[in-house]
Design an enzyme around this catalytic site. Structure first.
Site, PDB file in Angstrom:
ATOM      1  CG  ASP A  82       3.581  -3.564  -1.394  1.00 32.83           C
ATOM      2  OD1 ASP A  82       3.567  -4.210  -0.398  1.00 32.83           O
ATOM      3  OD2 ASP A  82       2.869  -2.354  -1.485  1.00 32.83           O
ATOM      4  CG  HIS A  83      -0.006  -6.120  -0.944  1.00 36.05           C
ATOM      5  ND1 HIS A  83      -0.500  -6.861   0.171  1.00 36.05           N
ATOM      6  CD2 HIS A  83       0.461  -4.809  -0.435  1.00 36.05           C
ATOM      7  CE1 HIS A  83      -0.644  -6.212   1.115  1.00 36.05           C
ATOM      8  NE2 HIS A  83      -0.195  -4.741   0.845  1.00 36.05           N
ATOM      9  N   GLY A 181      -4.641   3.219   1.818  1.00 38.44           N
ATOM     10  CA  GLY A 181      -5.327   4.458   1.436  1.00 38.44           C
ATOM     11  C   GLY A 181      -5.337   5.382   2.567  1.00 38.44           C
ATOM     12  CG  HIS A 208       1.106  -3.902   4.984  1.00 38.71           C
ATOM     13  ND1 HIS A 208       0.979  -4.061   3.508  1.00 38.71           N
ATOM     14  CD2 HIS A 208       1.806  -4.833   5.383  1.00 38.71           C
ATOM     15  CE1 HIS A 208       2.018  -5.064   3.052  1.00 38.71           C
ATOM     16  NE2 HIS A 208       2.428  -5.434   4.215  1.00 38.71           N
ATOM     17  CB  SER A 211      -0.917   6.676   3.583  1.00 35.30           C
ATOM     18  OG  SER A 211       0.006   6.572   2.751  1.00 35.30           O
ATOM     19  CG  ASN A 230       4.636  -1.854   3.379  1.00 42.84           C
ATOM     20  OD1 ASN A 230       5.684  -1.756   4.087  1.00 42.84           O
ATOM     21  ND2 ASN A 230       3.945  -2.749   2.690  1.00 42.84           N
ATOM     22  CB  VAL A 231       4.601   5.351   3.701  1.00 41.95           C
ATOM     23  CG1 VAL A 231       3.612   6.434   3.660  1.00 41.95           C
ATOM     24  CG2 VAL A 231       5.096   4.821   5.163  1.00 41.95           C
ATOM     25  CB  ALA A 232       1.896   3.415  -0.942  1.00 39.30           C
ATOM     26  CB  THR A 233      -2.261   6.324  -0.137  1.00 37.64           C
ATOM     27  OG1 THR A 233      -2.405   5.186  -0.346  1.00 37.64           O
ATOM     28  CG2 THR A 233      -3.125   7.338  -0.589  1.00 37.64           C
TER      29      THR A 233
HETATM   30  P1  13P Z   1      -0.882   3.160   2.149  1.00 35.75           P
HETATM   31  O1  13P Z   1      -0.977   3.490   0.814  1.00 35.75           O
HETATM   32  O2  13P Z   1      -2.013   3.461   3.195  1.00 35.75           O
HETATM   33  O3  13P Z   1       0.384   3.918   2.928  1.00 35.75           O
HETATM   34  O4  13P Z   1      -0.374   1.617   2.422  1.00 35.75           O
HETATM   35  C1  13P Z   1       0.729   1.204   1.997  1.00 35.75           C
HETATM   36  C2  13P Z   1       1.027  -0.157   1.931  1.00 35.75           C
HETATM   37  O5  13P Z   1       0.885  -0.638   3.073  1.00 35.75           O
HETATM   38  C3  13P Z   1       1.667  -0.968   0.952  1.00 35.75           C
HETATM   39  O6  13P Z   1       1.649  -2.278   1.068  1.00 35.75           O
END
Ligand code: 13P
Length: 284
Positions: A82-83, A181, A208, A211, A230-233
């Site tokens: 990622d990024h 975020g 992106h 979340s 993309n889902v992270a937070t």
């Molecule tokens: P979130 O943390 O808001 O889910 O975003 C994830 C993301 O876009 C990673 O590149």
């Protein structure tokens, strides 16, 4: 199966009108949880790591764990960086076995973003892996990248078309109003812009900041042409919350399996739910 490039996976998603969930993982259990979710849901999957997690765990450890997950799996799994704006880390990840990378030069002027992306595409095509790039700037906080709301910029559809044409990039992340975020209110997604970009750009598009986007808005974005989310937070919070609730009840617990297993199950269930909203269940 072995780890696959995300290029055919995302082309199928774009053609089929669904989206593939790309989940950021930070531990072995998180990686196992999303892989088990994909297997159960018969869904394609993209496992992602941030640059911070590459520095924390090592690209070799992450790739080895993802390869083990793919070997056990009967559904396609890709491993994505990622990024990343650091070409050295991109090369380390490719060498370790990543099958997809994101070159993020969106903070640079357009011509520099074109040049950096073009370079990444040339290298990646030599080894058959996918390249994602960003246009505009997604706001919020992702790992150690912080983009103030005032600096967030939406992608211009004509620039997106020119960018894809000139770079040959396989996957495009246009900034369309989502943020990394947790949102303070509702996200302010420019759906009309997604439609205009999708009409000018043939490659799969990436949403992106997955979340906290309400399900109906994810579905609308997918219907308009978003093929990867993309889902992270959200996943990191629920994984940590599951661990915290074990300690709230058993403050003296000292067997990692006792708190990792509930966290893994919680993440697996959440990943399946995201796959449902993405429409990827049964698509493997
Ligand atoms: P979130 O943390 O808001 O889910 O975003 C994830 C993301 O876009 C990673 O590149």
């Amino acid at each position: 199966m072995t780890l696959v490039s995300s290029t055919p996976m995302l082309a199928a998603a774009r053609a089929g009108g669904y989206c593939v969930g790309a989940f950021n993982v930070h531990t072995l259990e998180m990686l196992q949880a999303v892989a088990e979710a994909a297997e159960e849901a018969r869904s394609p999957l993209i496992i992602q790591s941030t640059v911070g997690t590459v520095k924390h765990l090592g690209a070799d450890y992450i790739a080895a764990a993802a390869k083990a997950a793919a070997d056990r799996s009967s559904v396609p799994i890709a491993l994505h960086l990622d990024h990343c704006s650091d070409f050295c880390i991109i090369m380390q990840c490719i060498r370790a076995g990543y099958t997809s990378i994101m070159i993020d030069a969106s903070h640079d002027p357009f011509e520099e973003n074109v040049a950096a992306t073009r370079k990444a595409v040339e290298v990646a095509e030599a080894v058959g892996i996918n390249v994602e790039a960003e246009l505009g700037r997604v706001g919020g906080v992702e790992d150690d990248i912080v983009v103030d709301d005032r600096d967030a910029l939406l992608a211009d559809p004509d620039e997106c078309a020119e960018f894809v044409e000139r770079t040959g990039v396989h996957t495009l992340a246009p900034a369309i109003g989502t943020a990394h975020g947790i949102y303070k209110g509702e996200p302010n997604i420019d759906f009309e812009r997604i439609g205009r970009i999708a009409s000018k750009v043939g490659v799969p598009l990436v949403l992106h900041g997955g979340s906290g986007i309400p399900d109906n808005q994810v579905r609308r974005a997918v219907a308009l042409g978003m093929s990867k989310m993309n889902v992270a937070t959200e996943l990191r919070i629920l994984f940590s919350d599951a661990i915290k609730s074990v300690f709230a009840e058993y403050p003296d617990e000292n067997d990692p399996r006792k708190y990792m297993v509930p966290a893994k199950l919680a993440l697996k269930a959440a990943a399946i739910e995201k796959m449902r909203v993405c429409g990827s269940i049964g698509r493997a």
